[in-house]
Design a protein around this motif. Structure first.
Motif, short mmCIF file in Angstrom:
data_model
loop_
_atom_site.label_atom_id
_atom_site.label_comp_id
_atom_site.label_asym_id
_atom_site.label_seq_id
_atom_site.Cartn_x
_atom_site.Cartn_y
_atom_site.Cartn_z
N GLN A 175 43.51 5.15 14.52
CA GLN A 175 42.63 3.90 14.33
C GLN A 175 43.17 3.75 12.37
O GLN A 175 42.27 4.66 11.81
N ALA A 176 43.62 2.38 12.05
CA ALA A 176 43.32 1.96 10.79
C ALA A 176 43.13 0.65 11.10
O ALA A 176 43.51 0.07 11.09
N ASN A 177 41.76 0.68 9.52
CA ASN A 177 41.85 -1.26 9.12
C ASN A 177 41.37 -1.62 7.77
O ASN A 177 41.28 -0.07 6.89
N PHE A 178 41.69 -2.46 7.18
CA PHE A 178 42.16 -2.27 5.76
C PHE A 178 41.56 -4.03 5.58
O PHE A 178 41.71 -4.61 5.69
N THR A 179 39.94 -4.22 3.95
CA THR A 179 39.68 -5.39 4.43
C THR A 179 39.89 -5.90 2.17
O THR A 179 39.98 -4.70 1.79
N TYR A 180 40.27 -6.80 2.53
CA TYR A 180 40.67 -7.31 1.19
C TYR A 180 39.87 -8.43 0.96
O TYR A 180 39.85 -9.41 2.10
N ILE A 181 38.47 -8.78 0.22
CA ILE A 181 37.23 -10.01 -0.43
C ILE A 181 37.30 -10.14 -1.80
O ILE A 181 37.47 -9.07 -2.40
N ASP A 182 37.38 -11.58 -1.42
CA ASP A 182 38.04 -12.05 -2.81
C ASP A 182 36.19 -13.08 -2.43
O ASP A 182 36.69 -14.34 -2.19
N SER A 211 38.34 -2.45 1.66
CA SER A 211 37.19 -1.23 2.00
C SER A 211 38.22 -1.08 3.51
O SER A 211 39.21 -1.24 3.46
N PHE A 212 38.12 0.48 3.32
CA PHE A 212 39.00 0.81 4.86
C PHE A 212 38.65 1.70 5.15
O PHE A 212 37.73 2.87 5.00
N ASN A 213 39.09 1.80 6.67
CA ASN A 213 38.97 3.35 7.46
C ASN A 213 39.97 3.89 7.76
O ASN A 213 40.84 2.55 8.53
N VAL A 214 39.76 5.25 7.92
CA VAL A 214 41.28 5.65 8.93
C VAL A 214 40.22 6.82 9.92
O VAL A 214 39.50 7.71 9.33
N ILE A 215 40.84 6.84 10.94
CA ILE A 215 40.25 7.52 11.73
C ILE A 215 41.08 7.86 12.74
O ILE A 215 41.91 7.76 13.11
N GLY A 216 40.49 9.35 12.67
CA GLY A 216 41.62 10.28 13.70
C GLY A 216 41.65 10.72 15.07
O GLY A 216 39.49 10.78 15.27
N LEU A 217 42.32 10.24 16.03
CA LEU A 217 41.12 10.88 17.33
C LEU A 217 42.53 11.92 17.81
O LEU A 217 43.26 12.23 18.21
N TYR A 218 41.41 12.73 18.97
CA TYR A 218 42.43 13.42 19.35
C TYR A 218 40.87 12.94 20.86
O TYR A 218 40.32 13.25 21.18
N GLU A 219 41.96 12.98 22.29
CA GLU A 219 41.56 13.36 23.28
C GLU A 219 42.10 13.48 24.71
O GLU A 219 43.19 13.10 24.76
N LEU A 220 42.16 14.66 25.34
CA LEU A 220 42.79 15.01 26.30
C LEU A 220 42.04 15.94 27.56
O LEU A 220 41.39 16.99 26.92
N GLY A 221 41.94 15.61 28.32
CA GLY A 221 41.42 17.15 29.18
C GLY A 221 39.81 16.89 28.94
O GLY A 221 39.75 15.48 28.88
#
Length: 912
Positions: A781-788, A813-823
């Motif tokens: 997941q990734a998101n980015f926000t610019y606010i003025d 501001s931003f978020n970077v999220i690494g995910l892993y799901e298996l079994g």
């Protein structure tokens, strides 16, 4: 089942059923979200990936966003007791456009698209804390939360009250589950700054039964969290020019530079607890009628044990000539001092802060959903009561012997000082300087009722019509009392004060920061001091008698607790009448277009009671005069939105809405205090107080969002927003006619300024199911926000006005999220970043604006399913341990360095 008003405005009954099933932990009772994804690309059976855990939560959140008529993002719990973070405010920092402030090892402030004016609801109904307008989101423990929806732009159907947006916290009900459920979690959380291990636990029991009078369900959920926190701060105060009376040696360094007014250390420490209980009963006597009763109690308990040691270096504590700066060395650019020595003499010693805070918020609700013919009717009646009680105090000392300091400024971005001349480990090195004692009680209660109707018109052009009414009757009250006893004239060493001799050397902080070597000193045990506070008050009364203190001071300390001050107290009653009508529309122009158009009409009535303090003309006396006021205002809040469905996967969402945020009850408090003085031998008057004529802050909002949904857990979106805001509230001087004093200068809040906020958001999320073997468990997941944003404040009496950046708002501001799901295994590694922002405006000086520097945080969450019933969990927050930095003007002039904790936890979840 949910009332229609709490269904998050989904486009159809089918979508509603899918989403509700997805958001519950027992989604197996309904089709999995992934079986009918919007994109229609379910994987082949040979490559089937079961939608559970992280995948299920992402799929559910995506369904909520995709099917809503409003601009909304959501977080959904992976399983019972497993929200992504320790509390709701921590979790929503992951959402695009949301920024949070952090202090004392938790997120405790929320901004949506740059604004703090957020309305809060729980299961769709208003909730608040004491006399405030909203609830502390961090009071919702993660174990109790099923989902959080963040509305960035609302429709007429949504509750008004937040120009920033609306946060709806979803709690579970028994019909969310197929049958009997017993689930819980237990974790131990280690704070690496306080070096304490604390518990977090929850337990949920739910069941449903078929009886002769229909189906009945019952649910009970309890949770408890505890944190013994520690934040360590070393600071240097506001910069100012060299005072004319202060000598600088050697003289060769000149005087054309600035340096801080004061320096010091602060430890924010204490014990925080949050118990919570929520329950729900549901009864479905017939297929088309469901009746429910909900109950909630959430509490906050905090024991305060702060330590503070600060000394002035630009002035004398005795009011004489400022001390000489010796061995002064300037920074290479000559802008400020790099290091110096100073002999301060007898100065203020360490201060111990103590006190208890408690919050209890109760909410009970009774409602029903009735489906008849082509209509669905819902009703909800709720009562809320919230009480906050605080005690707070300071035990202040003074050094017995003169103090000298060797100081380095900007040493790894804040002060480093070494004291000499005082034995800080010996309680006899300090005299009692004074005791401050206060108490505060705020409370609020509300009856609220809403009724709604959804009518299926059978028309292809206007398929649905919604209307509803709401009434809310709110009471708020606040009382405050404080007193101070100056006791330095006693020359008593602090060990003469009850319980102080049972104190000791405080626990040093700054784990991981070896710059500051002087870290601890002798202080009372704050908890024992607070428990024996009446004994301390007895000492104070005796000391005031020995000092022959003035009668007013002795009278203030005559009682065990501080008396409430009528000038710092108020009562308020607010009645809100609202109604809305909203029409769904749909048509085709080569591609489908649908949306809603509606209007919400709101009437607000306020009655407030306070007390004025007025001088008696011709005397030096004052009189207290009760005062009351009544106001009423009407708001019409239209909204229109459209969704252009270019394909089944690609849509453009457009929205135009209006919103309001009402002023706080303390701001509309009618109390006015007028003081009498003289200018040039003539009597003059000035005043300060609240402003019962305040209007809400109002905004016009424009939103656009382009969204592409390519799988059940995959999407990409880009959004733009623009806000026009009128009526920002600032405390500014105003010329007001107050009889019999005439026109006088009054400092009070007013709707004095306007502003704009504009910005861009981008977000993407996916699992890489196409990868071979174990790699297909990867996701991101990734998101980015610019606010003025800016606020334009007009000139006022004694105030120049101007354009200001909005406090607390990071431009990037931003978020970077690494995910892993298996079994059986799942892992989430999340990085959050905020750029620098204006923190606030300080006292007069050369540089008065404080900036919070950019900061990044890395958090880890992992779990392993031992079997269908048991899951082992490991979590870690603030892994990078990057301290908080603030500065004035630019980083050459640092202010605070604050070391916050990394929280490391391990535990188990169970479900049967």
């Amino acid at each position: 089942m949910f009332m229609l008003t709490n269904a998050r405005l989904l486009a159809s009954t089918a979508a509603l059923a899918i989403t509700i099933a997805a958001t519950t932990a027992a989604a197996q009772t309904a089709p999995e979200p992934g079986t009918t994804p919007p994109s229609g690309d379910a994987p082949a059976a040979s490559d089937e990936i079961v939608v559970t855990g992280i995948r299920q939560s992402l799929s559910s959140a995506q369904n909520i966003k995709q099917n809503s008529d409003a601009i909304v993002d959501a977080l959904v719990a992976e399983d019972i007791g497993k929200f992504p973070d320790n509390n709701a405010s921590e979790a929503i920092a992951r959402i695009t456009g949301v920024q949070v402030t952090r202090y004392l090892d938790e997120a405790n402030g929320v901004l949506i698209r740059g604004l703090p004016n957020v309305q809060t609801t729980v299961n769709g109904r208003e909730i608040f804390t004491a006399d405030g307008r909203s609830v502390a989101i961090q009071d919702f423990p993660a174990q109790a939360v099923a989902r959080v929806d963040v509305f960035k732009a609302v429709t007429a159907q949504n509750l008004e009250g937040g120009i920033a947006g609306l946060l709806d916290v979803g709690l579970r009900r028994p019909f969310d589950f197929k049958g009997f459920e017993l689930a819980g979690a237990l974790r131990g959380v280690y704070n690496d700054q306080s070096r304490k291990l604390d518990p977090i636990g929850s337990l949920l029991v739910s069941d449903r039964w078929r009886t002769g009078i229909g189906e009945i369900g019952a649910l009970l959920n309890v949770s408890f969290t505890q944190t013994r926190y520690l934040n360590s701060v070393r600071y240097q105060g506001f910069q100012d020019n060299v005072p004319a009376a202060q000598a600088i040696l050697p003289a060769s360094v000149g005087r054309d530079f600035t340096f801080p007014q004061d320096i010091g250390l602060f430890y924010g420490r204490g014990t925080r607890q949050r118990p919570s209980v929520n329950g729900s009963l549901q009864w479905q006597p017939t297929d088309n009628l469901m009746i429910y009763a909900d109950g909630l109690w959430q509490a906050y308990r905090n024991k305060n044990a702060n330590d503070f040691f600060g000394v002035p270096i630009q002035s004398s504590t005795t009011g004489g000539t400022p001390p000489t700066i010796r061995n002064a060395v300037l920074t290479p650019d000559g802008t400020t001092l790099e290091s110096f020595d100073i002999d301060l003499g007898i100065v203020n010693g360490p201060t111990k802060e103590f006190g208890d805070s408690s919050t209890d918020t109760y909410q009970a609700a009774l409602g029903a959903k009735w489906e008849v013919g082509n209509a669905v009717f819902t009703t909800d009646l709720a009562y809320t009561r919230s009480v906050v009680s605080n005690t707070f105090g300071r035990f202040e000392t003074q050094t017995v012997s003169p103090l000298s300091l060797a100081v380095r400024l900007n040493d790894q971005r804040s002060v480093n000082f070494v004291p000499s001349g005082v034995d800080f480990a010996n309680p006899d090195s300090f005299y009692v300087r004074g005791v401050y004692d206060e108490r505060r009680r705020s409370e609020g209660s509300q009856w609220q009722w809403q009724g709604n109707a959804l009518i299926d018109t059978g028309s292809a052009l206007f398929p649905k019509f919604r209307l509803g009414v709401r009434y809310a009757d709110r009471n708020a009250r606040s009382q405050f009392g404080g007193r101070y006893a100056g006791l330095s004239g006693l020359r008593d060493v602090i060990s003469k004060v009850p319980t102080v001799s049972q104190g000791g050397i405080i626990e040093a902080g700054f784990r991981g920061d070896d710059v500051q070597q002087f870290r601890s000193w002798y202080a009372p045990d704050a908890y024992l001091f607070n428990d024996k506070l009446n004994d301390v008050r007895g000492y104070v009364r005796d000391g005031l008698t020995r000092l022959n203190a003035d009668a007013a001071t002795q009278a203030a300390w005559a009682s065990d607790e501080p008396r409430y001050d009528p000038l710092a107290s108020f009562r308020a009653r607010e009645q809100v009448f609202s109604g809305y009508a909203q029409l769904d529309y749909a048509f085709d122009v080569g591609f489908p277009i649908d949306g809603v158009i509606g209007t919400r009409v709101v009437i607000t009535r306020n009655r407030l009671d306070g007390t004025n303090s007025l001088p008696i003309p011709g005397t030096s006396q004052t009189q207290l005069v009760p005062i009351d006021s009544s106001t009423q205002y009407v708001d019409v809040l239209p909204n229109i939105s459209a969704q252009l469905h270019f394909t089944d996967r690609l849509k453009l969402r457009l929205s135009r809405t209006e919103a309001l945020t009402r002023p706080g009850f303390n701001q509309i408090n009618p109390t006015l205090t007028i003081t009498q003085g003289t200018i040039g031998g003539n009597i003059s008057y000035t005043g300060n107080g609240g402003n019962p004529d305040l209007q809400p802050i109002r905004s016009n909002n424009y939103d656009a969002s382009l969204e592409y949904y390519f799988s059940r857990t995959g999407s990409v979106s880009v959004a733009g927003f623009y806000r026009e805001i009128e009526g920002f509230i600032n405390s500014l001087p105003q010329v007001v006619n107050v009889q019999p004093f005439g026109n006088i200068l009054v400092y009070r809040p007013s709707n004095s300024s306007s502003g704009t906020i504009k910005g861009v958001e981008a977000a993407a999320t996916t699992f890489f199911d196409f990868l071979p073997g174990a790699l297909r468990g990867l996701g991101a997941q990734a998101n980015f926000t610019y606010i003025d944003g800016e606020q334009v404040v007009p000139a006022a009496a004694n105030f120049a006005g101007g354009r200001n950046t909005l406090p607390g708002v990071s431009k990037y501001s931003f978020n970077v999220i690494g995910l892993y799901e298996l079994g059986p295994a799942s892992v989430r590694l999340a990085y959050n970043y905020r750029s620098a922002n204006v923190d606030g405006f300080g006292a007069p000086g050369v540089f008065t604006t404080v900036y919070s520097d950019a900061v990044g945080r890395l958090d880890l969450s992992a779990s392993y399913n031992v079997n269908d019933n048991i899951t082992l969990t490991v979590d870690a927050t603030n892994l990078l341990r990057t301290p908080y930095h603030s500065y004035v003007k630019d980083p050459r002039y640092p202010r605070d360095v604050r070391w916050e904790a990394s929280l490391l936890s391990a535990g188990v979840r169970f479900r049967f």
